[in-house]
Design a protein around this motif. Structure first.
Motif, PDB file in Angstrom:
ATOM      1  N   TYR A 154       1.564 -10.083  -8.472  1.00 42.91           N
ATOM      2  CA  TYR A 154       2.096  -8.872  -7.867  1.00 42.91           C
ATOM      3  C   TYR A 154       3.427  -9.158  -7.175  1.00 42.91           C
ATOM      4  O   TYR A 154       4.397  -8.412  -7.330  1.00 42.91           O
ATOM      5  CB  TYR A 154       1.107  -8.285  -6.859  1.00 42.91           C
ATOM      6  CG  TYR A 154       1.641  -7.006  -6.246  1.00 42.91           C
ATOM      7  CD1 TYR A 154       1.416  -5.780  -6.857  1.00 42.91           C
ATOM      8  CD2 TYR A 154       2.409  -7.029  -5.084  1.00 42.91           C
ATOM      9  CE1 TYR A 154       1.939  -4.608  -6.331  1.00 42.91           C
ATOM     10  CE2 TYR A 154       2.940  -5.874  -4.547  1.00 42.91           C
ATOM     11  CZ  TYR A 154       2.699  -4.661  -5.175  1.00 42.91           C
ATOM     12  OH  TYR A 154       3.240  -3.506  -4.659  1.00 42.91           O
TER      13      TYR A 154
ATOM     14  N   THR B 235      -4.539  -3.898  -5.264  1.00 40.44           N
ATOM     15  CA  THR B 235      -3.724  -3.717  -6.471  1.00 40.44           C
ATOM     16  C   THR B 235      -4.466  -4.088  -7.750  1.00 40.44           C
ATOM     17  O   THR B 235      -4.032  -3.702  -8.841  1.00 40.44           O
ATOM     18  CB  THR B 235      -2.444  -4.567  -6.399  1.00 40.44           C
ATOM     19  OG1 THR B 235      -2.779  -5.961  -6.459  1.00 40.44           O
ATOM     20  CG2 THR B 235      -1.659  -4.265  -5.137  1.00 40.44           C
TER      21      THR B 235
ATOM     22  N   LEU C 271      -3.892  -8.097  -0.956  1.00 40.16           N
ATOM     23  CA  LEU C 271      -3.070  -7.586  -2.067  1.00 40.16           C
ATOM     24  C   LEU C 271      -3.904  -7.466  -3.336  1.00 40.16           C
ATOM     25  O   LEU C 271      -3.823  -6.465  -4.062  1.00 40.16           O
ATOM     26  CB  LEU C 271      -1.892  -8.523  -2.326  1.00 40.16           C
ATOM     27  CG  LEU C 271      -0.566  -8.254  -1.633  1.00 40.16           C
ATOM     28  CD1 LEU C 271       0.453  -9.310  -2.054  1.00 40.16           C
ATOM     29  CD2 LEU C 271      -0.041  -6.861  -1.946  1.00 40.16           C
TER      30      LEU C 271
ATOM     31  N   THR D  59      -4.504  -6.964  -8.946  1.00 39.24           N
ATOM     32  CA  THR D  59      -3.640  -7.960  -9.581  1.00 39.24           C
ATOM     33  C   THR D  59      -3.627  -9.222  -8.728  1.00 39.24           C
ATOM     34  O   THR D  59      -3.666  -9.133  -7.498  1.00 39.24           O
ATOM     35  CB  THR D  59      -2.202  -7.426  -9.715  1.00 39.24           C
ATOM     36  OG1 THR D  59      -2.226  -6.188 -10.416  1.00 39.24           O
ATOM     37  CG2 THR D  59      -1.307  -8.404 -10.457  1.00 39.24           C
TER      38      THR D  59
ATOM     39  N   GLN E 102       2.750  -1.755  -0.097  1.00 40.63           N
ATOM     40  CA  GLN E 102       1.460  -1.078  -0.216  1.00 40.63           C
ATOM     41  C   GLN E 102       1.160  -0.204   0.997  1.00 40.63           C
ATOM     42  O   GLN E 102       0.488   0.818   0.884  1.00 40.63           O
ATOM     43  CB  GLN E 102       0.352  -2.115  -0.407  1.00 40.63           C
ATOM     44  CG  GLN E 102       0.437  -2.860  -1.732  1.00 40.63           C
ATOM     45  CD  GLN E 102       0.382  -1.917  -2.909  1.00 40.63           C
ATOM     46  OE1 GLN E 102      -0.548  -1.129  -3.062  1.00 40.63           O
ATOM     47  NE2 GLN E 102       1.404  -1.970  -3.749  1.00 40.63           N
TER      48      GLN E 102
ATOM     49  N   ASN F 226       6.853  -7.330  -8.311  1.00 40.70           N
ATOM     50  CA  ASN F 226       7.341  -6.252  -7.452  1.00 40.70           C
ATOM     51  C   ASN F 226       8.342  -6.693  -6.392  1.00 40.70           C
ATOM     52  O   ASN F 226       9.016  -5.838  -5.816  1.00 40.70           O
ATOM     53  CB  ASN F 226       6.155  -5.567  -6.772  1.00 40.70           C
ATOM     54  CG  ASN F 226       5.301  -4.812  -7.764  1.00 40.70           C
ATOM     55  OD1 ASN F 226       5.602  -3.684  -8.137  1.00 40.70           O
ATOM     56  ND2 ASN F 226       4.234  -5.454  -8.228  1.00 40.70           N
TER      57      ASN F 226
END
Length: 382
Positions: A195, A188, A184, A190, A74, A199
């Motif tokens: 996540y 995101t 996070l 999420t 990110q 990812n």
């Protein structure tokens, strides 16, 4: 020349750790294209079921490397600033001056000054890591407790700080990583575990790695035996345990093969960009939960060596289980070891751990795994 794998030495070293007192352990060691997997002991001391090298295992704080990688993705996308204050993203969780001063980087490398929440969530660990006054009762009390991460974060944030933001040495604290999980989620939209799964874990092709959805370990696994510095005798099985107390700081389940694959890809620049990896390998002093000063970067720490001979990775412990995964900087030599016993050292009159035969046996296994058949080798070219 660098040492290749010595299967006989690895088998002997693994067996010696078992004979020193660990019920069961298993490992995978890689040298280039060569792979050795081995195990010694039992997965269940009651039934005698043997431990095998393909078992799943709670890997504890190795989870932090996965969480860091997700954060750095990110950062690369521009949604998180590595040196931005956490209060910019989570003003309610870290309010006021500390929210303006503590950066995302400080959370990742444990220099935030935020206290560890565990002694507050587990009252009988109130003196942790000063071990003279503590007992294991809270471990049983909370076997099936479902903790709210926000409440755990509040325990750590409202506790007396353990240092000034950015100060050195840093102090290892799981509070930092629960905050990173919330970060996070904020950027995101999420859940952090989802996540990281999508990812990091799935993109890396890790088929036997994931966050638990309940207190049980799915698939073949060992029981996990906690000694708690000699206070639990005989050792007690904590393999069934609700890991919400750890979340994205330490709840992950994996295999030694998956861990070697992950760290190999990470050091090859295939999980995060090489520039992010370089940030991960910038280290500073951090006081561990055992009271030792270690070098720590961003979710990574070096084990031994220098330059291309440095091994990078992470260790992890849960109640009853321990794991260590290390990969040489060039990615060629790798070790991942999982074991089913923790805190085997008894305490002296001052509350400090005493040496145990397991310590020496485990050190020998690490040497053989990292440097070859001679446990006195240092890993440099010869």
């Amino acid at each position: 020349m660098r040492n290749s794998l010595d299967s006989a030495a690895l088998e002997a070293a693994t067996e010696n750790v078992h004979r020193a007192g660990v019920p069961g352990l298993f490992a995978e060691v890689r040298d280039g294209d060569q792979v050795w997997r081995g195990a010694a002991g039992v997965a269940d001391v009651t039934t005698g079921r043997p431990v095998t090298a393909d078992m799943r295992h709670r890997v504890g704080s190795i989870t932090k490397t996965f969480t860091t990688a997700a954060i750095l993705q990110q950062v690369e996308s521009g949604l998180i600033g590595l040196d931005a204050p956490i209060g910019r993203y989570l003003p309610k969780l870290v309010p006021g001056e500390r929210g303006d001063t503590i950066t995302v980087r400080m959370l990742i490398n444990h220099t935030s000054g935020l206290a560890e929440y565990l002694p507050y969530a587990y009252p009988s660990l109130k003196a942790f890591p000063d071990l003279a006054e503590i007992g294991p009762q809270s471990l049983d009390d909370h076997r099936l407790t479902r903790f709210d991460p926000a409440e755990l974060i509040e325990m750590g944030v409202t506790a007396p700080p353990v240092g000034a933001p950015g100060g050195t040495p840093g102090v290892y604290s799981n509070t930092n990583y629960l905050l990173l999980g919330r970060l996070l989620e904020e950027v995101t939209g999420t859940m952090a575990e989802q996540y990281i799964t999508r990812n990091i874990i799935e993109r890396a092709g890790l088929r036997d790695t994931g966050f638990p959805t309940g207190p049980h370990i799915d698939g073949p696994h060992s029981q996990l035996y906690e000694v708690w510095f000699g206070m639990i005798d005989p050792p007690r099985d904590y393999s069934v345990y609700d890991m919400s107390y750890a979340g994205v700081a330490a709840a992950l389940i994996s295999t030694v093969a998956d861990l070697n694959r992950f760290f190999g890809m990470l050091l090859a620049g295939e999980i995060v960009a090489p520039s992010s990896l370089a940030q991960m390998q910038r280290t500073g002093p951090v006081i561990s939960q055992e009271g030792r000063t270690i070098d720590y970067g961003l979710g990574l720490h070096p084990m031994e060596g220098s330059g291309p001979d440095t091994f990078w990775g992470h260790g992890g412990t849960v109640w009853g289980g321990g794991t260590l995964a290390m990969t040489r900087a060039d990615g060629k030599r790798q070790m991942a070891v999982a074991m089913s016993l923790q805190r085997w050292n008894r305490l002296d009159s001052t509350g400090r751990p005493q040496p145990h035969p397991i310590d020496a046996a485990l050190e020998t296994l690490h040497r053989v795994a990292l440097y070859g058949g001679n446990p006195h080798e240092t890993g440099r070219d010869r």
